[in-house]
Structure formats: structure tokens, C-alpha cells
Design a protein around this motif. Structure first.
Motif, PDB file in Angstrom:
ATOM      1  N   LEU A 184      67.247  26.031  44.640  1.00  0.00           N
ATOM      2  CA  LEU A 184      67.082  25.840  46.218  1.00  0.00           C
ATOM      3  C   LEU A 184      65.802  26.466  46.935  1.00  0.00           C
ATOM      4  N   TRP A 185      65.412  27.509  46.221  1.00  0.00           N
ATOM      5  CA  TRP A 185      64.307  28.282  46.723  1.00  0.00           C
ATOM      6  C   TRP A 185      62.840  27.447  46.718  1.00  0.00           C
ATOM      7  N   ILE A 186      62.811  26.477  45.756  1.00  0.00           N
ATOM      8  CA  ILE A 186      61.480  25.746  45.586  1.00  0.00           C
ATOM      9  C   ILE A 186      61.151  25.230  46.498  1.00  0.00           C
ATOM     10  N   VAL A 187      61.735  24.443  47.245  1.00  0.00           N
ATOM     11  CA  VAL A 187      61.211  23.415  48.451  1.00  0.00           C
ATOM     12  C   VAL A 187      60.457  24.402  49.595  1.00  0.00           C
ATOM     13  N   PRO A 188      61.287  25.414  49.947  1.00  0.00           N
ATOM     14  CA  PRO A 188      60.541  26.287  50.885  1.00  0.00           C
ATOM     15  C   PRO A 188      59.630  27.316  50.484  1.00  0.00           C
ATOM     16  N   ALA A 189      59.526  27.392  48.995  1.00  0.00           N
ATOM     17  CA  ALA A 189      58.405  28.347  48.471  1.00  0.00           C
ATOM     18  C   ALA A 189      57.059  27.211  48.437  1.00  0.00           C
ATOM     19  N   ILE A 190      57.349  26.186  48.047  1.00  0.00           N
ATOM     20  CA  ILE A 190      56.093  25.193  48.290  1.00  0.00           C
ATOM     21  C   ILE A 190      55.621  25.010  49.716  1.00  0.00           C
ATOM     22  N   TYR A 191      56.444  25.019  50.369  1.00  0.00           N
ATOM     23  CA  TYR A 191      56.176  24.644  51.846  1.00  0.00           C
ATOM     24  C   TYR A 191      55.577  25.651  52.237  1.00  0.00           C
ATOM     25  N   LEU A 192      56.197  26.867  52.033  1.00  0.00           N
ATOM     26  CA  LEU A 192      55.326  28.205  52.510  1.00  0.00           C
ATOM     27  C   LEU A 192      53.953  28.443  52.217  1.00  0.00           C
ATOM     28  N   LEU A 193      53.668  27.841  50.720  1.00  0.00           N
ATOM     29  CA  LEU A 193      52.325  27.809  50.180  1.00  0.00           C
ATOM     30  C   LEU A 193      51.498  26.916  51.042  1.00  0.00           C
ATOM     31  N   ILE A 194      51.833  25.790  51.534  1.00  0.00           N
ATOM     32  CA  ILE A 194      51.155  24.750  52.314  1.00  0.00           C
ATOM     33  C   ILE A 194      50.661  25.198  53.421  1.00  0.00           C
ATOM     34  N   VAL A 195      52.005  25.850  54.086  1.00  0.00           N
ATOM     35  CA  VAL A 195      51.645  26.348  55.413  1.00  0.00           C
ATOM     36  C   VAL A 195      50.603  27.422  55.544  1.00  0.00           C
ATOM     37  N   ASP A 196      50.653  28.547  54.609  1.00  0.00           N
ATOM     38  CA  ASP A 196      49.837  29.457  54.436  1.00  0.00           C
ATOM     39  C   ASP A 196      48.247  28.971  54.402  1.00  0.00           C
ATOM     40  N   PHE A 197      48.180  28.043  53.344  1.00  0.00           N
ATOM     41  CA  PHE A 197      47.066  27.430  53.259  1.00  0.00           C
ATOM     42  C   PHE A 197      46.400  26.865  54.444  1.00  0.00           C
ATOM     43  N   VAL A 198      47.125  26.030  55.199  1.00  0.00           N
ATOM     44  CA  VAL A 198      46.608  25.446  56.336  1.00  0.00           C
ATOM     45  C   VAL A 198      46.368  26.625  57.559  1.00  0.00           C
ATOM     46  N   PHE A 199      47.179  27.501  57.754  1.00  0.00           N
ATOM     47  CA  PHE A 199      46.948  28.630  58.728  1.00  0.00           C
ATOM     48  C   PHE A 199      45.775  29.316  58.155  1.00  0.00           C
ATOM     49  N   TYR A 200      45.609  29.471  56.924  1.00  0.00           N
ATOM     50  CA  TYR A 200      44.441  30.181  56.350  1.00  0.00           C
ATOM     51  C   TYR A 200      43.192  29.586  56.838  1.00  0.00           C
ATOM     52  N   ALA A 201      43.088  28.225  56.478  1.00  0.00           N
ATOM     53  CA  ALA A 201      41.943  27.259  56.421  1.00  0.00           C
ATOM     54  C   ALA A 201      41.581  27.289  58.081  1.00  0.00           C
ATOM     55  N   ALA A 202      42.359  27.047  58.910  1.00  0.00           N
ATOM     56  CA  ALA A 202      42.486  27.087  60.177  1.00  0.00           C
ATOM     57  C   ALA A 202      43.215  27.680  61.170  1.00  0.00           C
ATOM     58  N   PRO A 203      42.875  28.935  61.104  1.00  0.00           N
ATOM     59  CA  PRO A 203      44.049  29.890  62.028  1.00  0.00           C
ATOM     60  C   PRO A 203      44.082  29.492  63.576  1.00  0.00           C
TER      61      PRO A 203
END
Length: 173
Positions: free
Chosen positions: A41-60
């Protein structure tokens, strides 16, 4: 002579058709119980967290964007907890395997989110996906979805563990 025309009706109809087909397939699949594996159950939130981190890092986001994203995350967590509560989880008394079945309420939440996201992106961005308003809408939507997915899975995991414990204690009593 070439003149630039506004959006055609197909630009509005095609996404609706695609969403309708996907939702119809999901609705059909939703009526069946599927195995629930707590350990994944942790896999989808972990992947999505990585995506959100990347997007927020690329364009804060701006400071106000961070605030709105935090508010959206809180609302996403609340909605996700409710969505998780609406999922039906059962334990097979003989094998102690867990099964899940999505509820219509959980499904309707997803439909509303897709419609709201599409409307917000069009309305706020004025058709320009790179406008500050459209980017803010995307940040808010991503934060909300992160809270929604994470809280849904957390609630399901906690409840599934409790149901499994109860089932095992009845078996060995």
C-alpha cells in the motif's frame, strides 16, 4: 489566408469521452473484490511523493503557493481518510487473506476531482498551461492528490491490520 480560430468543440468532447470510457471500465472493475496486500500500500504514495517533490523542486511555488498547497494537502488528507473508510475490506475466515472492494462514494470522489482539476486548469490558466494561475492550480492539485492517496492507503492499511488481528484472535480463541 490562415486565421487562428479558438478551440473547437472536439477539444472539449474528446477528454470527456476518454474520461467516460476510463471511468466505465473502472466502475466495472470496482464491483469485484480484489486481493489487498498491506505490504504494497505504500508504493503509490511513495511514487507520487517523488513526482510531487520533483515538480516542486523544478518550479517551486511562491510563498502563497506553498500556503495554498499546504491547505490542499490537509484537505486531501481529510478526503483521503474518508475515501479509505468507504473502501470495503474483508478477511477470509478460513485463509485469513484480505480483500478490498471500492465503494461508489470513493469512485465519485475521483470523478469530482478529475472534473474540478480540468475546470480549474482551463478557467485559471485561460488556456495557457504555463500561466502562473495554471501552475498554482497544478501545485494545489498535486498537493491535494498526495494527501488523498497517502491518507487513503494509510487508513486502509491500519483498518486491514486491525481486521486481520481480530480474525486471527477469533481463530485462536
Amino acid at each position: 489566408m490562415h486565421t487562428e480560430a479558438g478551440p473547437t468543440w472536439m477539444q472539449y468532447v474528446m477528454p470527456v469521452i476518454v474520461i467516460a470510457v476510463v471511468m466505465a471500465l473502472r466502475w466495472r472493475r470496482m464491483s469485484r473484490a480484489r486481493p489487498l496486500k498491506i505490504e504494497t500500500l505504500w508504493i503509490v504514495p511513495a511514487i507520487y511523493l517523488l513526482i510531487v517533490d520533483f515538480v516542486f523542486y523544478a518550479a517551486p511555488p511562491s510563498p502563497m503557493g506553498w500556503l495554498w498547497s499546504a491547505v490542499a494537502l490537509v484537505f486531501g488528507i481529510a478526503g483521503g481518510w474518508y475515501r479509505g473508510r468507504t473502501m470495503q475490506i474483508t478477511v477470509d475466515p478460513a485463509t485469513h487473506t484480505l480483500n478490498q472492494k471500492a465503494s461508489p462514494a470513493a469512485f465519485l470522489i475521483l470523478i469530482v476531482l478529475v472534473v474540478l482539476r480540468k475546470a480549474a486548469g482551463e478557467e485559471l490558466g485561460g488556456g495557457n498551461p504555463h500561466s502562473p494561475a495554471a501552475l498554482l492550480a497544478t501545485d494545489i492539485g498535486m498537493a491535494f492528490a498526495l494527501g488523498l492517496y497517502s491518507a487513503t492507503r494509510l487508513e486502509m492499511a491500519l483498518r486491514a491490520k486491525r481486521l486481520l488481528r481480530e480474525s486471527l484472535s477469533k481463530t485462536f480463541s
